[in-house]
Design an enzyme around this catalytic site. Structure first.
Site, PDB file in Angstrom:
ATOM      1  N   TYR A  75      70.718  14.924  97.385  1.00 43.65           N
ATOM      2  CA  TYR A  75      69.752  15.623  98.237  1.00 43.65           C
ATOM      3  C   TYR A  75      70.245  15.755  99.668  1.00 43.65           C
ATOM      4  O   TYR A  75      69.919  16.733 100.348  1.00 43.65           O
ATOM      5  CB  TYR A  75      68.372  14.958  98.143  1.00 43.65           C
ATOM      6  CG  TYR A  75      67.730  15.304  96.832  1.00 43.65           C
ATOM      7  CD1 TYR A  75      67.200  16.572  96.614  1.00 43.65           C
ATOM      8  CD2 TYR A  75      67.726  14.403  95.773  1.00 43.65           C
ATOM      9  CE1 TYR A  75      66.665  16.930  95.390  1.00 43.65           C
ATOM     10  CE2 TYR A  75      67.184  14.748  94.541  1.00 43.65           C
ATOM     11  CZ  TYR A  75      66.656  16.010  94.358  1.00 43.65           C
ATOM     12  OH  TYR A  75      66.134  16.374  93.142  1.00 43.65           O
ATOM     13  N   HIS A 129      56.889  22.255  94.048  1.00 44.79           N
ATOM     14  CA  HIS A 129      57.898  21.238  93.713  1.00 44.79           C
ATOM     15  C   HIS A 129      58.380  20.458  94.933  1.00 44.79           C
ATOM     16  O   HIS A 129      59.442  19.844  94.900  1.00 44.79           O
ATOM     17  CB  HIS A 129      59.091  21.894  93.000  1.00 44.79           C
ATOM     18  CG  HIS A 129      58.768  22.352  91.605  1.00 44.79           C
ATOM     19  ND1 HIS A 129      59.548  23.251  90.902  1.00 44.79           N
ATOM     20  CD2 HIS A 129      57.729  22.058  90.790  1.00 44.79           C
ATOM     21  CE1 HIS A 129      59.007  23.464  89.712  1.00 44.79           C
ATOM     22  NE2 HIS A 129      57.898  22.763  89.622  1.00 44.79           N
ATOM     23  N   CYS A 140      54.116   3.438 100.323  1.00 47.54           N
ATOM     24  CA  CYS A 140      52.893   3.665 101.107  1.00 47.54           C
ATOM     25  C   CYS A 140      52.682   5.172 101.211  1.00 47.54           C
ATOM     26  O   CYS A 140      53.369   5.948 100.576  1.00 47.54           O
ATOM     27  CB  CYS A 140      52.992   2.995 102.488  1.00 47.54           C
ATOM     28  SG  CYS A 140      54.128   3.796 103.646  1.00 47.54           S
ATOM     29  N   GLY A 196      62.356  35.954  90.176  1.00 44.85           N
ATOM     30  CA  GLY A 196      63.518  35.072  90.074  1.00 44.85           C
ATOM     31  C   GLY A 196      63.231  33.714  89.471  1.00 44.85           C
ATOM     32  O   GLY A 196      63.827  32.719  89.861  1.00 44.85           O
TER      33      GLY A 196
HETATM   34 ZN   LIG Z   1      56.252   2.964 103.467  1.00 44.04          ZN
END
Ligand SMILES: [Zn+2]
Length: 254
Positions: A75, A129, A140, A196
């Site tokens: 990522y 997404h 949290c 697409g």
């Molecule tokens: Zn946290």
């Protein structure tokens, strides 16, 4: 047999716009195909592999649990590419944004995690997404924007946990965001335009079946898809050239 978008369908679209004396509800669904023209890697041209890993195996909660360094690296690369000079919004995004800024009620539901719709000026974008430029804590409720790399040793600024920060992206096996809102929009749609999107990823592939029977369903894709038969008509061409035509029919003054 694929029903190509024809003058007949253009007329339906034109009449629908001309004969409805209220604002039309137009729902776009966009997928990887619109961002591919912007230089975003889809990995389809590499057999879906990233550094010899199938992309589907990197984009899962299980992969993050087993090898967080690898998943963060994947990522981080995607985020860096999105923010690089190689990537910018394209004409497809631009024409869609022009339709969005019309008098009609237009919403763009996207499966893409990039921010190219927003960069082109779009306001009503729903990221089902998640988003590459956002992060969240697994432990949290912390969420924030991010442009830098995320590392496994980073601490959550809210709860202080180490290794709990992750991209705010819906991974395979996780529930997409904003589904109730999306289904409400689909139920009220006058025109549904899928751009697409491969038709392989659920639940987005089913959206075309959630619109009213009198909704005009248009598919824009460079190839026929496995859900093509569910649409009224198709523009089998690049998203930018198809969206220019659609813009010219919805906004004939342009
Ligand atoms: Zn946290």
């Amino acid at each position: 047999m694929l029903k190509q978008f024809t003058i007949f369908h253009m007329d339906i679209l034109k009449k629908k716009v001309a004969n409805t004396n209220r604002k039309l509800n137009i729902v776009f669904l966009t997928g990887a195909g619109i961002s591919a023209q912007s230089g975003i890697k889809t990995f389809r041209d590499h057999n879906g592999l990233w550094e010899n890993h199938p992309v589907e195996q990197v984009a899962t909660p299980e992969a993050f649990h087993a090898n967080p360094t690898l998943v963060q690296k994947f990522y981080n690369q995607r985020r860096a590419q999105l923010l690089s000079d190689e990537v910018s919004f394209n004409d497809g995004h631009k024409y869609m944004t022009e339709i969005e800024s019309s008098e009609h009620n237009v919403v763009i539901v996207t499966q893409n995690v990039d921010d190219l719709h927003e960069r082109s000026g779009a306001k009503n974008v729903i990221h089902m997404h998640g988003e590459l430029l956002k992060m969240k804590c697994q432990d949290c409720s912390y969420r924030n924007e991010i442009v830098e790399d995320l590392e496994v040793e980073n601490k959550c600024p809210s709860c202080g946990a180490t290794g709990s920060l992750r991209p705010d992206i819906v991974w395979f096996g996780e529930m997409p965001y904003h589904m109730n809102e999306i289904y409400e929009l689909l139920e009220e749609a006058d025109i549904f335009i899928s751009v697409g999107t491969s038709g392989h990823v659920y639940p987005a592939a089913m959206f075309v079946q959630n619109v009213p029977t009198d909704c005009l369903k248009v598919e824009v894709n460079i190839n026929e898809t496995q859900i093509s038969s569910n649409f009224d008509c198709h523009l089998v061409e690049s998203s930018s050239s198809a969206l220019k035509k659609i813009r010219d029919y919805i906004l004939p003054q342009k």
